[in-house]
Design a protein around this motif. Sequence first.
Motif, mmCIF file in Angstrom:
data_model
loop_
_atom_site.group_PDB
_atom_site.id
_atom_site.type_symbol
_atom_site.label_atom_id
_atom_site.label_comp_id
_atom_site.label_asym_id
_atom_site.label_seq_id
_atom_site.Cartn_x
_atom_site.Cartn_y
_atom_site.Cartn_z
ATOM 1 N N ALA A 16 176.276 65.104 44.006
ATOM 2 C CA ALA A 16 176.057 66.469 44.493
ATOM 3 C C ALA A 16 176.763 66.724 45.816
ATOM 4 N N THR B 141 173.980 67.380 49.892
ATOM 5 C CA THR B 141 173.100 66.256 50.174
ATOM 6 C C THR B 141 173.589 65.572 51.439
ATOM 7 N N VAL C 131 175.264 72.509 42.974
ATOM 8 C CA VAL C 131 173.850 72.260 42.694
ATOM 9 C C VAL C 131 173.200 73.486 42.077
ATOM 10 N N ASP C 132 172.005 73.287 41.553
ATOM 11 C CA ASP C 132 171.235 74.376 40.956
ATOM 12 C C ASP C 132 170.660 75.259 42.066
ATOM 13 N N ASN D 299 169.053 70.625 43.247
ATOM 14 C CA ASN D 299 169.526 69.351 42.700
ATOM 15 C C ASN D 299 170.827 69.541 41.928
ATOM 16 N N ILE D 300 171.508 68.454 41.661
ATOM 17 C CA ILE D 300 172.808 68.474 41.006
ATOM 18 C C ILE D 300 172.752 69.283 39.705
ATOM 19 N N ASP D 301 173.768 70.128 39.501
ATOM 20 C CA ASP D 301 173.834 71.019 38.345
ATOM 21 C C ASP D 301 174.384 70.256 37.140
ATOM 22 N N ALA E 114 165.548 65.296 39.923
ATOM 23 C CA ALA E 114 166.642 65.968 39.225
ATOM 24 C C ALA E 114 166.340 66.003 37.732
ATOM 25 N N THR F 211 176.240 75.895 46.730
ATOM 26 C CA THR F 211 176.207 75.112 47.965
ATOM 27 C C THR F 211 176.684 75.934 49.152
#
Length: 382
Positions: free
Chosen positions: A83, A86, A106-107, A112-114, A139, A346
């Motif tokens: 991500a 972070t 990210v979402d 969190n990571i998409d 996640a 982001t």
Amino acid sequence: MKKIQMVDLQSQYAKIKDIVDPSIQEVMDSAAFINGPKVHQFQKNLEDYLGVKHVIPCANGTDALQITMMGLGLQPGDEVITADFTFAATVEVIALLQLTPVLVDVDPVTFNIDVEAIKNAITPKTKAIIPVHLFGLPAEMDAIMALAEEHNLYVIEDNAQAIGASYTHKDGSKTKTGAIGHVASTSFFPSKNLGCYGDGGAIFTNDDDLAHTIRGIVNHGMYERYHHDVVGVNSRLDAIQAAVLDAKLPHLDTYNKARRNAARKYNEAFKNHPNIVTPTGLEQDDNDDAHVFHQYTLNLKGVDRDALVAHLQANNIPCGVYYPIPLHLQKAYQDERYNEDDFTVTNQLIKSVISLPMHTELDDEQIEFITSTVLNFINSNK
């Protein structure tokens, strides 16, 4: 009112002093400071707590990430997806090992990571995915593990902010974060949900062979004294820190519940405010522990975030901006491969997020003062 702190370790220690001090004294009396009984005791207790076969303690969370990648045998040029939003340690170790970091967006709700961004980033050079359970929220591990299986990739969980959290799978079963991927790392930095009184970290895995490899790497590549079978490092959790952690581990669920209760009170105070988006992860019942709130982070809409930071500080309320610069724009990690259009979430979050005090000792009076100060500023600056 008691002084508001971002993390109140003094008050937490005062409540467990009668447990922590004798645990430390045992180490002092034995003088077994490195790889002593306390380290092995904590390791076993944490394995039982997490439901994972192997816990390998090490010196800190950054080492844990690096050693994990060394143990997997990743080679220079291999791509590792993680991500953009972070802390730098996650990408730092990728670069240190001369691997190729691939940062993705990210979402907008979970931060969190998409998963779709991961899909789009996979190439023939991709070897691993590092999902970060950011701020204490797991996640989307089912989807990430399915992607990894489809493309024959490793999944390395960065569990530094989410120890004690549980992930609910699609079938309704639950697994502690750190016990889902092929391997995981965590940090015991003092401010973490389970923190020691110095530096510390650990690696988790259910893979026997990988655990064996990692145990050698953390100890100069030795399985037998003065026999160096693999390239290793010197990264061990010292026994005094293990003694602290072992004394605190039985309290971890209580600590996480206190954090969730504080988050619930924050959410209630900010409920339905048009300029404030509160964190997700509290929609379940009181027994659900999906989010353990290492940080309590608001996403502001139409608010001058930096002015709010200054206002809070002027009222002796500490706060944090995690994170003010995305990794893809950090001088050390800039790369011409990156396109700004791929980081829309982001790039928005770095301007609008703010983290409020969050720890086990927050009381109602402090929360009321914090929330009213935030609301008064926002409502008077519309």
